[in-house]
Design an enzyme around this catalytic site. Structure first.
Site, mmCIF file in Angstrom:
data_model
loop_
_atom_site.group_PDB
_atom_site.id
_atom_site.type_symbol
_atom_site.label_atom_id
_atom_site.label_comp_id
_atom_site.label_asym_id
_atom_site.label_seq_id
_atom_site.Cartn_x
_atom_site.Cartn_y
_atom_site.Cartn_z
ATOM 1 N N ASP A 26 6.672 1.084 4.693
ATOM 2 C CA ASP A 26 6.136 0.892 3.360
ATOM 3 C C ASP A 26 6.199 2.256 2.640
ATOM 4 O O ASP A 26 6.284 3.302 3.289
ATOM 5 C CB ASP A 26 4.697 0.395 3.465
ATOM 6 C CG ASP A 26 4.062 0.199 2.105
ATOM 7 O OD1 ASP A 26 4.667 -0.471 1.257
ATOM 8 O OD2 ASP A 26 2.952 0.725 1.904
ATOM 9 N N ASP A 28 4.377 3.311 -0.862
ATOM 10 C CA ASP A 28 3.134 3.811 -1.461
ATOM 11 C C ASP A 28 2.022 3.872 -0.429
ATOM 12 O O ASP A 28 1.716 2.880 0.219
ATOM 13 C CB ASP A 28 2.709 2.895 -2.614
ATOM 14 C CG ASP A 28 3.046 3.491 -3.957
ATOM 15 O OD1 ASP A 28 2.612 4.639 -4.202
ATOM 16 O OD2 ASP A 28 3.751 2.836 -4.735
ATOM 17 N N ASP A 225 0.246 0.896 5.212
ATOM 18 C CA ASP A 225 -1.135 1.334 4.956
ATOM 19 C C ASP A 225 -2.021 0.165 4.543
ATOM 20 O O ASP A 225 -3.227 0.343 4.412
ATOM 21 C CB ASP A 225 -1.172 2.407 3.859
ATOM 22 C CG ASP A 225 -0.849 1.843 2.487
ATOM 23 O OD1 ASP A 225 0.173 1.142 2.365
ATOM 24 O OD2 ASP A 225 -1.616 2.091 1.539
HETATM 25 MG MG LIG Z 1 1.385 0.762 0.672
#
Ligand SMILES: [Mg+2]
Length: 342
Positions: A26, A28, A225
């Protein structure tokens, strides 16, 4: 899902970048935040890649093209090519191409990333409901997307044109705070039309399928995240996952994770890719990792010992997830997490 619920993080004697052939990363909250590289991300990714691991970047953001994302990564110090970037725009374009005639027109509510992805599948992006579209494709359009675009979607959907959304993330992080994401824009159209879109992005299968098709990964690990996109997407795809704590997930959320949101491994940041992962041992109903012992006593989480914060967190995950079984742990983790500075 019939697989048994995970009750503790796994251990790995082998460094993760050697145990898995491809990292599905991922962006961001993992590689960058607000456009800037996250601490240790660049060095860790370069080392993992030099060690033979394939890197692929998997984003629900449909606005930017793979070329633009790769250029950004390269500028940050992680050389990347467009072919290594997989977006929800690509996943939704494939989903649409499977349901409309070849070369069909598609009404685009979104940005350049979506238009490029549709053309890549031989579809023709159009701008008006009066252009006789065979589908409506909605993706994040950025802050300049005009309100009138939602009206175009509404006109077409009311005529019975099938509606597709790249992803339904309600929010998107920006340098100035949390902004409405494509999921919020989808809700505008949903409320106005009463219709439901087909959705491609994480955590749904079309996105994972797109990622595996484009990377050819044999033994991938998802690195993310967010529990409800990255980790749940890995769970739905039946692949292992590493949660890093550099983005939106904090300690209390991790301890309260329901089974589909429990990662295989947890670490502070992307340095976790370069190391093995310690076992959490079970001893007489207590959970031991490094110098820490965690347990549930009198309906409270207890943590004794000392050592690295991540080891303490892994032991606490085992105590909380075991206690919760197939549900979500409702015990307050605040006090014991404070011992770890989390
Ligand atoms: Mg993310």
């Amino acid at each position: 899902m019939s697989q048994p619920s995970r009750t503790r993080p796994d251990g790995s004697a082998t460094a993760l970048h050697e145990a898995y052939d491809t990292a599905l990363l991922d962006l961001d909250g993992v590689v960058y935040a607000g456009g800037e590289a996250i601490d240790h991300a660049v060095d860790s990714l370069v080392t993992a890649r030099d060690g033979g691991m394939h890197l692929a970047y998997v984003t629900n953001n449909a606005l930017r093209t793979p070329d633009a994302v790769a250029a950004h990564l390269t500028e940050l110090g992680v050389p990347a090519e467009a072919a290594e970037v997989i977006t929800s725009a690509q996943a939704v374009a494939r989903l649409i191409s499977e349901q409309v005639p070849a070369g069909a027109r598609v009404l685009v509510i979104g940005g350049e990333g979506l238009r490029v992805a549709l053309r890549e599948r031989g579809l023709e992006p159009v701008e008006s409901a009066d252009d006789d579209p065979a589908a409506v494709a909605q993706g994040y359009g950025g802050p300049d997307l005009a309100w009138g675009r939602f009206a175009e979607a509404g006109y077409a959907i009311a005529r019975g044109v099938p509606w597709f959304a790249s992803n339904t993330d309600l929010t998107i992080p920006s340098a100035r705070g949390i902004a409405p994401g494509n999921g919020a824009a989808v809700e505008v159209v949903r409320i106005a039309t009463g219709a439901d879109p087909q959705v491609a992005g994480k955590p749904l299968p079309p996105m994972h399928r797109e990622t595996v098709l484009r990377t050819g990964a044999k033994r991938p690990i998802v690195v993310g995240d967010r529990l409800d996109t990255d980790i749940e997407g890995a769970f739905n795809g039946g692949v292992d996952s590493l949660l890093v704590l550099t983005g939106v997930t904090d300690g209390p959320q991790l301890l309260a994770a329901e089974p589909k949101h429990r990662p295989t491994y947890v670490d502070e940041d992307l340095r976790g890719l370069l190391t093995g992962q310690p076992e959490v041992a079970v001893r007489g109903g207590e959970f031991v990792c490094g110098g820490w012992t965690a347990s549930v006593r009198d309906e409270a989480l207890v943590l004794d010992g000392d050592g690295g914060a991540m080891d303490g967190l892994r032991a606490l995950c085992a105590a909380a997830w075991t206690h919760a079984g197939d549900g979500a742990c409702a015990l307050d983790g605040g006090k014991v997490l404070a011992k770890l500075g989390l």
